[in-house]
Design an enzyme around this catalytic site. Structure first.
Site, PDB file in Angstrom:
ATOM      1  N   ASN A   1      -2.683 -12.244  16.557  1.00 20.74           N
ATOM      2  CA  ASN A   1      -3.329 -11.515  17.534  1.00 20.74           C
ATOM      3  C   ASN A   1      -3.866 -11.156  18.371  1.00 20.74           C
ATOM      4  OD1 ASN A   1      -5.375  -9.060  16.840  1.00 20.74           O
ATOM      5  ND2 ASN A   1      -5.283  -9.158  14.740  1.00 20.74           N
TER       6      ASN A   1
ATOM      7  N   HIS B   1       0.874  -1.213  -0.074  1.00 25.02           N
ATOM      8  CA  HIS B   1      -0.080  -0.223  -0.034  1.00 25.02           C
ATOM      9  C   HIS B   1       0.704   1.211  -0.009  1.00 25.02           C
ATOM     10  CE1 HIS B   1      -2.972  -2.545   1.570  1.00 25.02           C
ATOM     11  NE2 HIS B   1      -3.175  -3.008   0.514  1.00 25.02           N
TER      12      HIS B   1
ATOM     13  N   CYS C   1       4.325  18.928 -14.245  1.00 28.87           N
ATOM     14  CA  CYS C   1       3.025  19.726 -14.684  1.00 28.87           C
ATOM     15  C   CYS C   1       2.009  20.224 -13.593  1.00 28.87           C
ATOM     16  CB  CYS C   1       2.193  18.182 -14.739  1.00 28.87           C
ATOM     17  SG  CYS C   1       1.494  17.548 -13.350  1.00 28.87           S
TER      18      CYS C   1
HETATM   19  C1  BV8 Z   1      -8.803  -1.944  -5.524  1.00 25.38           C
HETATM   20  C2  BV8 Z   1      -3.291   2.819   2.279  1.00 25.38           C
HETATM   21  C3  BV8 Z   1      -9.110  -1.799  -7.355  1.00 25.38           C
HETATM   22  C4  BV8 Z   1      -3.688   4.361   2.789  1.00 25.38           C
HETATM   23  C5  BV8 Z   1      -4.486   1.015   2.142  1.00 25.38           C
HETATM   24  C6  BV8 Z   1     -13.775  -6.965  -2.493  1.00 25.38           C
HETATM   25  C7  BV8 Z   1     -14.991  -7.110  -1.377  1.00 25.38           C
HETATM   26  C8  BV8 Z   1     -14.985  -5.987  -0.188  1.00 25.38           C
HETATM   27  C9  BV8 Z   1     -14.308  -4.677  -0.807  1.00 25.38           C
HETATM   28  C10 BV8 Z   1     -13.111  -4.844  -2.037  1.00 25.38           C
HETATM   29  C11 BV8 Z   1     -12.637  -5.810  -2.770  1.00 25.38           C
HETATM   30  N1  BV8 Z   1     -12.165  -5.482  -3.229  1.00 25.38           N
HETATM   31  C12 BV8 Z   1     -11.425  -4.341  -3.225  1.00 25.38           C
HETATM   32  C13 BV8 Z   1     -12.724  -3.755  -2.052  1.00 25.38           C
HETATM   33  C14 BV8 Z   1     -12.449  -2.595  -2.130  1.00 25.38           C
HETATM   34  C15 BV8 Z   1     -11.422  -2.353  -0.656  1.00 25.38           C
HETATM   35  C16 BV8 Z   1     -11.740  -2.319   0.405  1.00 25.38           C
HETATM   36  O1  BV8 Z   1     -11.170  -3.839   1.068  1.00 25.38           O
HETATM   37  N2  BV8 Z   1     -12.493  -1.857   0.928  1.00 25.38           N
HETATM   38  C17 BV8 Z   1     -12.895  -2.628   2.086  1.00 25.38           C
HETATM   39  C18 BV8 Z   1     -12.940  -1.729   3.783  1.00 25.38           C
HETATM   40  C19 BV8 Z   1     -14.126  -3.736   2.303  1.00 25.38           C
HETATM   41  N3  BV8 Z   1      -9.874  -2.309  -1.687  1.00 25.38           N
HETATM   42  C20 BV8 Z   1      -9.395  -1.087  -2.354  1.00 25.38           C
HETATM   43  O2  BV8 Z   1     -10.167  -0.198  -2.807  1.00 25.38           O
HETATM   44  C21 BV8 Z   1      -8.107  -1.512  -2.975  1.00 25.38           C
HETATM   45  N4  BV8 Z   1      -8.036  -1.239  -4.123  1.00 25.38           N
HETATM   46  O3  BV8 Z   1      -9.325  -2.772  -4.511  1.00 25.38           O
HETATM   47  O4  BV8 Z   1      -8.786  -1.673  -6.136  1.00 25.38           O
HETATM   48  C22 BV8 Z   1      -8.427  -1.970  -8.459  1.00 25.38           C
HETATM   49  C23 BV8 Z   1      -8.272  -3.095  -9.133  1.00 25.38           C
HETATM   50  C24 BV8 Z   1      -7.646  -1.859 -10.374  1.00 25.38           C
HETATM   51  C25 BV8 Z   1      -7.470  -0.814 -11.344  1.00 25.38           C
HETATM   52  C26 BV8 Z   1      -8.361   0.067 -10.440  1.00 25.38           C
HETATM   53  C27 BV8 Z   1      -8.826   0.219  -8.824  1.00 25.38           C
HETATM   54  C28 BV8 Z   1      -7.113  -1.395  -2.481  1.00 25.38           C
HETATM   55  C29 BV8 Z   1      -6.895  -1.257  -0.998  1.00 25.38           C
HETATM   56  C30 BV8 Z   1      -6.310  -0.271  -0.174  1.00 25.38           C
HETATM   57  C31 BV8 Z   1      -5.840   0.496   0.461  1.00 25.38           C
HETATM   58  N5  BV8 Z   1      -4.912   1.481   1.269  1.00 25.38           N
HETATM   59  N6  BV8 Z   1      -4.119   2.227   3.106  1.00 25.38           N
HETATM   60  C32 BV8 Z   1      -3.502   4.540   4.284  1.00 25.38           C
HETATM   61  O5  BV8 Z   1      -2.595   4.103   4.936  1.00 25.38           O
HETATM   62  O6  BV8 Z   1      -3.326   6.296   4.439  1.00 25.38           O
HETATM   63  S1  BV8 Z   1      -5.538  -0.206   3.616  1.00 25.38           S
HETATM   64  C33 BV8 Z   1      -4.945   0.307   5.807  1.00 25.38           C
HETATM   65  O7  BV8 Z   1      -6.014  -0.445   6.177  1.00 25.38           O
HETATM   66  C34 BV8 Z   1      -4.160  -0.094   5.640  1.00 25.38           C
HETATM   67  O8  BV8 Z   1      -3.130  -0.288   4.735  1.00 25.38           O
HETATM   68  C35 BV8 Z   1      -4.718  -1.741   6.054  1.00 25.38           C
HETATM   69  O9  BV8 Z   1      -4.263  -2.407   4.571  1.00 25.38           O
HETATM   70  C36 BV8 Z   1      -6.195  -1.521   6.537  1.00 25.38           C
HETATM   71  C37 BV8 Z   1      -6.105  -1.434   7.779  1.00 25.38           C
HETATM   72  O10 BV8 Z   1      -6.130  -2.744   8.586  1.00 25.38           O
HETATM   73  P1  BV8 Z   1      -4.729  -3.342   8.923  1.00 25.38           P
HETATM   74  O11 BV8 Z   1      -3.314  -2.909   8.804  1.00 25.38           O
HETATM   75  O12 BV8 Z   1      -5.487  -4.871   9.220  1.00 25.38           O
HETATM   76  O13 BV8 Z   1      -5.383  -2.401  10.580  1.00 25.38           O
HETATM   77  P2  BV8 Z   1      -6.873  -2.337  11.151  1.00 25.38           P
HETATM   78  O14 BV8 Z   1      -6.567  -1.440  12.356  1.00 25.38           O
HETATM   79  O15 BV8 Z   1      -7.754  -2.503  10.577  1.00 25.38           O
HETATM   80  O16 BV8 Z   1      -6.636  -3.694  12.604  1.00 25.38           O
HETATM   81  C38 BV8 Z   1      -5.665  -3.713  13.380  1.00 25.38           C
HETATM   82  C39 BV8 Z   1      -5.546  -5.304  13.868  1.00 25.38           C
HETATM   83  O17 BV8 Z   1      -4.209  -5.480  14.393  1.00 25.38           O
HETATM   84  C40 BV8 Z   1      -6.451  -6.216  15.043  1.00 25.38           C
HETATM   85  O18 BV8 Z   1      -7.141  -6.780  13.774  1.00 25.38           O
HETATM   86  C41 BV8 Z   1      -6.197  -5.442  15.970  1.00 25.38           C
HETATM   87  O19 BV8 Z   1      -6.860  -6.539  17.100  1.00 25.38           O
HETATM   88  C42 BV8 Z   1      -4.873  -6.112  15.429  1.00 25.38           C
HETATM   89  N7  BV8 Z   1      -3.860  -5.729  17.381  1.00 25.38           N
HETATM   90  C43 BV8 Z   1      -3.391  -4.318  17.685  1.00 25.38           C
HETATM   91  N8  BV8 Z   1      -2.672  -3.979  18.457  1.00 25.38           N
HETATM   92  C44 BV8 Z   1      -1.909  -5.353  18.265  1.00 25.38           C
HETATM   93  C45 BV8 Z   1      -2.798  -6.121  17.052  1.00 25.38           C
HETATM   94  N9  BV8 Z   1      -2.210  -7.158  16.628  1.00 25.38           N
HETATM   95  C46 BV8 Z   1      -0.336  -7.419  17.138  1.00 25.38           C
HETATM   96  N10 BV8 Z   1       0.270  -7.010  18.235  1.00 25.38           N
HETATM   97  C47 BV8 Z   1      -0.285  -5.418  18.419  1.00 25.38           C
HETATM   98  N11 BV8 Z   1       0.235  -5.431  19.550  1.00 25.38           N
END
Ligand code: BV8
Length: 270
Positions: free
Chosen positions: A237, A143, A174
């Site tokens: 996790n 990402h 640009c």
């Molecule tokens: C795309 C960068 C198409 C920016 C990020 C299929 C089904 C449904 C939806 C979709 C699908 N396919 C695509 C989609 C849409 C979308 C998507 O998935 N939406 C979700 C919300 C449903 N995906 C996209 O849009 C992707 N692009 O599909 O493009 C395309 C194809 C061709 C041509 C054109 C277009 C792009 C997705 C990437 C977006 N960018 N980040 C930024 O950072 O600002 S995503 C961002 O959020 C992160 O990078 C990461 O991926 C996500 C967050 O998730 P996690 O990292 O897991 O973090 P989270 O806070 O959720 O969880 C933390 C975990 O840690 C918890 O479980 C917690 O319990 C645990 N934890 C806490 N403390 C600890 C711990 N674990 C261990 N130790 C600890 N101490």
């Protein structure tokens, strides 16, 4: 090890005072043997691996003036078109947090693990660059990285630009706005990085899913690719995720505690 209400095994990782007051963490012997026999380990990390460094996860509520925004609402090209300054400032705020904290023991343990396995692939969803800072090489950034900037129109990474006081600054080539070199929702992942991640998941014999809620695609599908190709999947996790019922080992604890213990148990340092 106790079978959670949902009937699948979660290994609760809690330090237990066993020898001379020093924290000892018990790691199942079959997991240690699996790691010692592994030929190719692939690891997927998410925001949780940086939580113990003080970097808020995406699930953590945003704070301060960002409290009223959902990350998904700011991390999109439409949000940037609507209000480029707002989105630029949000990334500047996140960059500032990352600049003030350091990688934690979990990042360093992964860099150490790579030294004990003939083939190792580290795939991250994080944009903080902490894996590289902790010494991990060839990190697959799915990402992007918030320390890099690129042109909004041409998508070319820009290292230097004229600071004419405008926020966001302008592309010297640009004239369009500059933006962080991260992948926004609705945007395609870097094809080479995505392919490298899928290839590693398809050939590894052990796959780790660490600190990720497994909600964002296509990254969330990688553990399933590994499973479909016969790999053993290990989740680290402190909370249950959609992946937990499917894995071979679910280690329920903070990665900054579990990973150093795991590496020490599998490859004891003299
Ligand atoms: C795309 C960068 C198409 C920016 C990020 C299929 C089904 C449904 C939806 C979709 C699908 N396919 C695509 C989609 C849409 C979308 C998507 O998935 N939406 C979700 C919300 C449903 N995906 C996209 O849009 C992707 N692009 O599909 O493009 C395309 C194809 C061709 C041509 C054109 C277009 C792009 C997705 C990437 C977006 N960018 N980040 C930024 O950072 O600002 S995503 C961002 O959020 C992160 O990078 C990461 O991926 C996500 C967050 O998730 P996690 O990292 O897991 O973090 P989270 O806070 O959720 O969880 C933390 C975990 O840690 C918890 O479980 C917690 O319990 C645990 N934890 C806490 N403390 C600890 C711990 N674990 C261990 N130790 C600890 N101490």
């Amino acid at each position: 090890m106790d079978a959670d209400k949902a009937g699948f095994c979660v290994i609760r990782i809690r330090p237990c005072l066993k020898n001379r007051g020093r924290n000892v963490i018990q790691i199942p012997i079959d997991l240690i043997q699996l790691l010692r026999a592994a030929k190719h380990i692939a690891v997927l990390t998410g925001a949780g691996v940086s939580a113990e460094s003080g970097v808020p996860t995406f699930r953590d509520a945003q704070t301060g003036l960002w409290a009223k925004y959902r990350p998904e609402d700011l991390a999109s090209p439409d949000a940037f078109r609507r209000n480029p300054r707002l989105v630029w400032d949000w990334y500047a705020w996140r960059r500032d947090i990352v600049d003030r904290v350091k990688p934690n023991a979990g990042h360093y343990a992964l860099a150490e693990m790579a030294r004990h396995v003939s083939s190792f692939t580290l795939i991250t969803q994080n944009v903080d660059g902490f894996h590289q800072q902790a010494g991990s090489e060839n990190v697959v950034e799915l990402h992007g990285n918030l320390r890099r900037v690129k042109c909004f129109r041409e998508e070319v990474v820009i290292d230097e630009w004229l600071d004419a006081g405008e926020v966001p600054p302008r592309c010297p080539r640009c004239g369009d706005h500059l933006r962080p070199d991260v992948v926004w929702f609705g945007e395609r992942l870097p094809p080479a990085a995505l392919q490298a991640a899928i290839d590693a998941a398809a050939v590894c014999d052990v796959f780790f899913s660490i600190g990720t809620s497994g909600l964002v695609e296509p990254a969330a599908s990688l553990p399933r690719v590994a499973m479909e190709h016969g790999a053993k999947v290990i989740e680290i996790n402190p909370t249950i995720t959609p992946l937990t019922p499917l894995v071979s080992f679910a280690l329920s604890g903070p990665s900054g505690v579990v990973l150093p213990a795991l590496v020490q148990a599998a490859w004891p340092s003299r």
